[in-house]
Design an enzyme around this catalytic site. Structure first.
Site, PDB file in Angstrom:
ATOM      1  N   LEU A 142       0.864  -1.175   0.000  1.00 48.68           N
ATOM      2  CA  LEU A 142       0.000   0.000   0.000  1.00 48.68           C
ATOM      3  C   LEU A 142       0.900   1.224   0.000  1.00 48.68           C
ATOM      4  O   LEU A 142       1.980   1.207   0.604  1.00 48.68           O
ATOM      5  CB  LEU A 142      -0.902   0.038   1.242  1.00 48.68           C
ATOM      6  CG  LEU A 142      -2.008  -1.018   1.364  1.00 48.68           C
ATOM      7  CD1 LEU A 142      -2.783  -0.808   2.663  1.00 48.68           C
ATOM      8  CD2 LEU A 142      -2.949  -0.988   0.175  1.00 48.68           C
ATOM      9  N   ASP A 143       0.458   2.296  -0.661  1.00 46.64           N
ATOM     10  CA  ASP A 143       1.226   3.540  -0.642  1.00 46.64           C
ATOM     11  C   ASP A 143       1.382   4.039   0.792  1.00 46.64           C
ATOM     12  O   ASP A 143       0.577   3.714   1.668  1.00 46.64           O
ATOM     13  CB  ASP A 143       0.517   4.619  -1.468  1.00 46.64           C
ATOM     14  CG  ASP A 143       0.439   4.264  -2.946  1.00 46.64           C
ATOM     15  OD1 ASP A 143       1.322   3.536  -3.425  1.00 46.64           O
ATOM     16  OD2 ASP A 143      -0.521   4.712  -3.601  1.00 46.64           O
ATOM     17  N   ARG A 144       2.401   4.847   1.021  1.00 42.94           N
ATOM     18  CA  ARG A 144       2.675   5.388   2.351  1.00 42.94           C
ATOM     19  C   ARG A 144       1.431   6.020   2.979  1.00 42.94           C
ATOM     20  O   ARG A 144       1.133   5.817   4.156  1.00 42.94           O
ATOM     21  CB  ARG A 144       3.793   6.444   2.276  1.00 42.94           C
ATOM     22  CG  ARG A 144       4.170   7.029   3.632  1.00 42.94           C
ATOM     23  CD  ARG A 144       4.782   8.417   3.471  1.00 42.94           C
ATOM     24  NE  ARG A 144       6.009   8.378   2.698  1.00 42.94           N
ATOM     25  CZ  ARG A 144       7.240   8.324   3.209  1.00 42.94           C
ATOM     26  NH1 ARG A 144       7.391   8.302   4.525  1.00 42.94           N
ATOM     27  NH2 ARG A 144       8.295   8.306   2.428  1.00 42.94           N
TER      28      ARG A 144
END
Length: 312
Positions: A142-144
Site C-alpha cells: 500500500l502507498d505510504r
C-alpha cells in the site's frame, strides 16, 4: 494421559515459565486449551492473544489452529506476555504462516531509500521479540499515505505461493475513498492501460500503450454538495490504479498530491483498503477480513445528515 512439566523457556527471562504438554488427539487449539488448562474461557483467550501459547516452539494466536497427535504445546505461566502495540500498525490476524495488519497512513510498506519507518521493520522487531525465528515477507504493498489491510508472510515459501497465484488466491479486495466533487453515476467500471513515465507518474490510456490493463469497479456510498464517498473493488491490482482511475472519472481522491486537484478536506490521502478476502495459500481455507471506514471519512458525510448506503 498428558505429559506435563514446568521449565524455563530457552532464551526467555528466568521469570518466564511454561507448562508443556503433548497432544494425543486431533483438535482445534482453543478447544484443546479449554479442556486441558481448567481455566476460564476469558483467561485462556487472553493468554492466546497475548502470545503465551506455543505449538512446536512457535507462538500461535490462531484460536482454530489445527492440532495433531505428537505436537508440543507450551503454555506461559507469566501474566506479562508480549503485547504488540504500535501507533502505525495493528495486527488483525496471525498464524504460523501469515500476518494480517491494518496499516495507518504515514508509514511505508517496506524500507525505501533512507526511510526507516516501515511496516516490515515493525513486524520484524515484533517477530524477534516473540522469538519466532522468522521475518516478515511483504506480499502486496500500500502507498505510504494509504491505510488499511495488508498481508505479510512469515517465510519465503508462503510469499511465493501468493506471488505465483495471486489472482486466484485473492478473490475480493475493496477500498473506500473520499472523492472530490459529486459523482454523477451511482456505480460503474473504469478500464484502461496504465503506464509509468520516467518520472514514475502513471498515465492512463483508453488504448494499449504498452502498459498494464487495469479494471476498477466503483459504487457510490454517499454524497454531499462537495464530495462523494465511494467503494472501489479491484479486478486487477496495478500501481496507483484507484488513484489514477478516480482522476479519469473527473473526481480524484481527496488529499492526493500526485493525481489530485488540491482538494484536501482532512489533511490526508482519503484512501483506505477496508476489505481483503483470500484462500489461505497453505490451508486453502477462505480468509475474510474487514475494517471500519475511517471516521475522518464518514464524518464529512454524517455532518450533512445523509445516511450511508450499506456496502453490498
Amino acid at each position: 494421559m498428558q505429559n506435563k512439566r514446568s521449565h524455563n523457556a530457552v532464551g526467555q527471562k528466568p521469570a518466564q515459565r511454561f507448562d508443556s504438554y503433548t497432544v494425543e488427539e486431533p483438535a482445534q487449539l482453543l478447544d484443546w486449551l479449554l479442556s486441558h488448562l481448567h481455566e476460564s474461557r476469558t483467561k485462556v483467550k487472553a493468554t492466546l492473544s497475548g502470545h503465551g501459547i506455543k505449538v512446536n516452539n512457535k507462538i500461535v494466536t490462531q484460536f482454530d489452529f489445527p492440532l495433531q497427535p505428537g505436537m508440543k504445546i507450551s503454555v506461559s505461566k507469566s501474566k506479562q506476555n508480549v503485547e504488540f502495540k504500535n501507533r502505525y500498525v495493528h495486527i488483525v490476524y496471525e498464524d504460523r504462516y501469515l500476518l494480517i495488519v491494518d496499516k495507518k497512513p504515514g508509514i511505508l510498506s517496506m524500507a525505501a531509500g533512507h526511510s526507516t519507518l516501515n511496516v516490515k521493520t515493525v513486524l520484524d522487531d515484533y517477530l524477534r521479540q516473540t522469538r519466532q525465528h522468522c521475518t516478515a515477507h511483504i506480499v502486496h504493498r500500500l502507498d505510504r499515505d494509504t491505510s488499511g489491510l495488508m498481508v505479510y508472510a512469515k517465510d519465503k515459501e508462503t510469499e511465493l505461493l501468493f506471488e505465483s497465484d495471486w489472482h486466484n488466491i485473492v478473490y475480493d479486495r475493496r477500498y473506500v475513498a473520499v472523492l472530490s466533487g459529486v459523482m454523477e453515476q451511482d456505480e460503474g467500471t473504469v478500464e484502461s492501460w496504465l503506464k509509468d513515465n520516467r518520472a514514475y507518474f502513471t498515465y492512463s490510456s483508453n488504448y494499449d500503450n504498452g502498459g498494464k490493463y487495469a479494471v476498477t469497479h466503483y459504487h457510490v456510498l454517499a454524497r454531499t454538495d462537495t464530495h462523494s464517498l465511494v467503494e472501489f473493488k479491484l479486478e486487477t491490482g496495478r500501481k496507483n490504479q484507484i488513484r489514477v482511475h478516480a482522476a479519469d472519472l473527473g473526481h480524484p481522491v481527496c488529499g492526493d498530491v500526485k493525481y489530485g486537484n488540491g482538494d484536501d478536506p482532512i489533511g490526508r490521502l482519503c484512501l483506505h483498503a477496508f476489505r481483503l478476502c483470500f484462500y489461505h495459500p497453505v490451508t486453502h481455507k477462505p480468509m475474510e477480513f474487514e475494517t471500519e471506514i475511517p471516521r475522518s471519512f464518514t464524518s464529512l458525510f454524517s455532518e450533512s445528515g445523509q445516511l450511508l448506503t450499506p456496502i453490498s
